[in-house]
Design an enzyme around this catalytic site. Sequence first.
Site, mmCIF file in Angstrom:
data_model
loop_
_atom_site.group_PDB
_atom_site.id
_atom_site.type_symbol
_atom_site.label_atom_id
_atom_site.label_comp_id
_atom_site.label_asym_id
_atom_site.label_seq_id
_atom_site.Cartn_x
_atom_site.Cartn_y
_atom_site.Cartn_z
ATOM 1 N N ASN A 1 -6.555 2.994 8.367
ATOM 2 C CA ASN A 1 -7.492 3.535 7.369
ATOM 3 C C ASN A 1 -8.025 4.898 7.792
ATOM 4 O OD1 ASN A 1 -7.225 0.639 6.747
ATOM 5 N ND2 ASN A 1 -8.667 1.174 5.116
ATOM 6 N N TYR B 1 2.020 -1.387 -3.995
ATOM 7 C CA TYR B 1 1.864 -0.279 -3.035
ATOM 8 C C TYR B 1 2.571 -0.609 -1.726
ATOM 9 C CZ TYR B 1 -0.557 2.886 0.235
ATOM 10 O OH TYR B 1 -0.860 3.825 1.207
HETATM 11 P P1 NAD Z 1 -4.631 11.533 -1.350
HETATM 12 O O1 NAD Z 1 -4.698 10.850 -2.663
HETATM 13 O O2 NAD Z 1 -5.730 12.448 -0.981
HETATM 14 O O3 NAD Z 1 -3.278 12.343 -1.205
HETATM 15 C C1 NAD Z 1 -2.129 12.096 -1.963
HETATM 16 C C2 NAD Z 1 -1.804 13.386 -2.694
HETATM 17 O O4 NAD Z 1 -0.628 13.163 -3.472
HETATM 18 C C3 NAD Z 1 -2.924 13.813 -3.673
HETATM 19 O O5 NAD Z 1 -3.245 15.167 -3.447
HETATM 20 C C4 NAD Z 1 -2.306 13.613 -5.043
HETATM 21 O O6 NAD Z 1 -2.787 14.565 -5.978
HETATM 22 C C5 NAD Z 1 -0.830 13.787 -4.726
HETATM 23 N N1 NAD Z 1 0.041 13.114 -5.686
HETATM 24 C C6 NAD Z 1 -0.102 11.888 -6.250
HETATM 25 N N2 NAD Z 1 0.897 11.651 -7.093
HETATM 26 C C7 NAD Z 1 1.699 12.754 -7.055
HETATM 27 C C8 NAD Z 1 2.905 13.131 -7.719
HETATM 28 N N3 NAD Z 1 3.474 12.330 -8.620
HETATM 29 N N4 NAD Z 1 3.454 14.346 -7.434
HETATM 30 C C9 NAD Z 1 2.866 15.184 -6.556
HETATM 31 N N5 NAD Z 1 1.723 14.888 -5.926
HETATM 32 C C10 NAD Z 1 1.155 13.685 -6.159
HETATM 33 O O7 NAD Z 1 -4.426 10.402 -0.256
HETATM 34 P P2 NAD Z 1 -4.267 10.508 1.315
HETATM 35 O O8 NAD Z 1 -5.220 9.544 1.877
HETATM 36 O O9 NAD Z 1 -4.272 11.926 1.753
HETATM 37 O O10 NAD Z 1 -2.805 9.893 1.483
HETATM 38 C C11 NAD Z 1 -1.682 10.661 1.940
HETATM 39 C C12 NAD Z 1 -0.525 9.703 2.192
HETATM 40 O O11 NAD Z 1 -0.875 8.813 3.251
HETATM 41 C C13 NAD Z 1 -0.168 8.801 1.009
HETATM 42 O O12 NAD Z 1 1.221 8.629 1.005
HETATM 43 C C14 NAD Z 1 -0.838 7.491 1.319
HETATM 44 O O13 NAD Z 1 -0.206 6.404 0.711
HETATM 45 C C15 NAD Z 1 -0.695 7.464 2.814
HETATM 46 N N6 NAD Z 1 -1.692 6.610 3.472
HETATM 47 C C16 NAD Z 1 -3.004 6.939 3.433
HETATM 48 C C17 NAD Z 1 -3.915 6.144 4.095
HETATM 49 C C18 NAD Z 1 -5.387 6.431 4.094
HETATM 50 O O14 NAD Z 1 -6.149 5.625 4.676
HETATM 51 N N7 NAD Z 1 -5.864 7.509 3.525
HETATM 52 C C19 NAD Z 1 -3.475 5.026 4.810
HETATM 53 C C20 NAD Z 1 -2.116 4.701 4.772
HETATM 54 C C21 NAD Z 1 -1.218 5.524 4.134
HETATM 55 C C1 UD1 Z 2 -6.389 1.960 2.650
HETATM 56 C C2 UD1 Z 2 -5.787 3.136 1.911
HETATM 57 C C3 UD1 Z 2 -4.327 2.889 1.678
HETATM 58 C C4 UD1 Z 2 -3.691 2.568 3.012
HETATM 59 C C5 UD1 Z 2 -4.378 1.421 3.741
HETATM 60 C C6 UD1 Z 2 -3.830 1.267 5.155
HETATM 61 C C7 UD1 Z 2 -7.021 4.494 0.286
HETATM 62 C C8 UD1 Z 2 -7.611 4.579 -1.063
HETATM 63 N N1 UD1 Z 2 -6.443 3.336 0.613
HETATM 64 O O1 UD1 Z 2 -6.302 0.771 1.865
HETATM 65 O O2 UD1 Z 2 -3.711 4.065 1.146
HETATM 66 O O3 UD1 Z 2 -2.337 2.335 2.853
HETATM 67 O O4 UD1 Z 2 -5.759 1.753 3.882
HETATM 68 O O5 UD1 Z 2 -4.595 0.354 5.879
HETATM 69 O O6 UD1 Z 2 -7.060 5.437 1.043
HETATM 70 N N2 UD1 Z 2 -14.074 -1.833 -0.456
HETATM 71 C C9 UD1 Z 2 -15.339 -2.243 -0.854
HETATM 72 N N3 UD1 Z 2 -15.993 -1.482 -1.776
HETATM 73 C C10 UD1 Z 2 -15.457 -0.356 -2.321
HETATM 74 C C11 UD1 Z 2 -14.174 0.042 -1.899
HETATM 75 C C12 UD1 Z 2 -13.510 -0.719 -0.956
HETATM 76 O O7 UD1 Z 2 -15.840 -3.274 -0.403
HETATM 77 O O8 UD1 Z 2 -16.111 0.281 -3.161
HETATM 78 C C13 UD1 Z 2 -13.379 -2.655 0.539
HETATM 79 C C14 UD1 Z 2 -11.982 -3.048 0.102
HETATM 80 O O9 UD1 Z 2 -11.982 -4.200 -0.679
HETATM 81 C C15 UD1 Z 2 -11.304 -3.226 1.466
HETATM 82 C C16 UD1 Z 2 -11.989 -2.202 2.361
HETATM 83 O O10 UD1 Z 2 -13.216 -1.870 1.718
HETATM 84 O O11 UD1 Z 2 -11.534 -4.520 1.970
HETATM 85 C C17 UD1 Z 2 -11.177 -0.925 2.522
HETATM 86 O O12 UD1 Z 2 -10.786 -0.507 1.225
HETATM 87 P P1 UD1 Z 2 -9.964 0.847 0.966
HETATM 88 O O13 UD1 Z 2 -10.660 1.994 1.560
HETATM 89 O O14 UD1 Z 2 -9.606 0.900 -0.478
HETATM 90 O O15 UD1 Z 2 -8.721 0.643 1.932
HETATM 91 P P2 UD1 Z 2 -7.466 -0.328 1.979
HETATM 92 O O16 UD1 Z 2 -7.336 -1.193 0.788
HETATM 93 O O17 UD1 Z 2 -7.513 -0.924 3.342
#
Ligand code: NAD
Ligand code: UD1
Length: 311
Positions: A175, A146
């Site tokens: 996050n 990733y």
């Molecule tokens: P999310 O899973 O809710 O959103 C991602 C969306 O992409 C989903 O709706 C999923 O259905 C869609 N998707 C996945 N594969 C696809 C494909 N092949 N074609 C079209 N659509 C597809 O997650 P999110 O948290 O909203 O993340 C949005 C973006 O931000 C992602 O690129 C993720 O890596 C990035 N990001 C998120 C976080 C976080 O903490 N949520 C942190 C860092 C980066």
């Molecule tokens: C998250 C995002 C990732 C993003 C990154 C940026 C998701 C799913 N992941 O990853 O897209 O790029 O932040 O910082 O949105 N944990 C538990 N129990 C659980 C689940 C998680 O202990 O059931 C712990 C994990 O091991 C981790 C922390 O909680 O230490 C956060 O986990 P997670 O929400 O998956 O986030 P990241 O791995 O930081």
Amino acid sequence: MSKVLVTGGAGFIGSNLVDNLITGGDQVIVVDDLSMGLATNLPKSQQIKFYQKSITNHEFMKELLLREKFDYIYLLAAVASVADSVERPYETHQINQEANIYILEIIRKYHLKIKKLLFSSSAAIYGSNSELPKKENSIVDPLTPYAIDKFSTERFVIDCGKLYGIPTVAVRFFNVYGPRQNPKSPYSGVLSLISQAIIHRSTFTIFGDGTQTRDFVFVDDVVQAIVLLTKESEIVHQVFNVGSGEHVSLLQVINAYEIIAGVSLRIVNRPQRVGDIKNSYADIDKLMEVGYKPIFDISKGLKLYWESLKD
Ligand code: NAD
Ligand code: UD1
């Protein structure tokens, strides 16, 4: 009125962004395969066109880009779980990197005149670098498929943007949490899983001892940041951290959430996940210098999140 493409627009961050764009009067086209997103996340509006398609469908993406002539493009579609990428490195690579580079390639090859393309990278690229808080020029150490895909795509977006005169920007989300984060996968964002455990009075698993820290940023602040960076035409070929500028341990966030929800979680501990980062915390000075002001600290954000779940 601008024409905007949001890949992953039916997902958590994407659908919150779409709400904002619609309110601002934009015409929005969403491409999402609904692997994690939900069609019901999208508001009912004449301003939205939704395609349930994968961004890996090159024919479809090419035809869409040539036909619609977007002003702005937000690349949010991804397999967002770090742990999932460790399980399925090749599949996630096709989505998290290849498909995005293909979109850039179409823009380059056909000289599409976009105003800005934004790519969503991640704080995961900093890996185990112990420097805190993480600055945009801190050493990166991508530890998982990733993070590798996010970092290399970020470089493609920024440097090919420079090479070929495409206005691009990349953001490293920390996050993100808030309404519509989907808890359906065991790999979902931790606050969505904690919410589920609170609602269903089920057991929550902490991987490791819970002292790992994260910079949790509320989704409305993230939307504020990405709209700002996209619409501000002078900001090009740069990368920005998007976080709250605060960090808390997992145990602290659980404790704060238990107080807000008035519930005591049942917790079990399991060993730390492979590739899991110990501490993550954003320096957001660069973003604040261009006008970003985070509004939600963790307790305000958690309260709003909990209210949205009760509704
Ligand atoms: P999310 O899973 O809710 O959103 C991602 C969306 O992409 C989903 O709706 C999923 O259905 C869609 N998707 C996945 N594969 C696809 C494909 N092949 N074609 C079209 N659509 C597809 O997650 P999110 O948290 O909203 O993340 C949005 C973006 O931000 C992602 O690129 C993720 O890596 C990035 N990001 C998120 C976080 C976080 O903490 N949520 C942190 C860092 C980066
Ligand atoms: C998250 C995002 C990732 C993003 C990154 C940026 C998701 C799913 N992941 O990853 O897209 O790029 O932040 O910082 O949105 N944990 C538990 N129990 C659980 C689940 C998680 O202990 O059931 C712990 C994990 O091991 C981790 C922390 O909680 O230490 C956060 O986990 P997670 O929400 O998956 O986030 P990241 O791995 O930081």
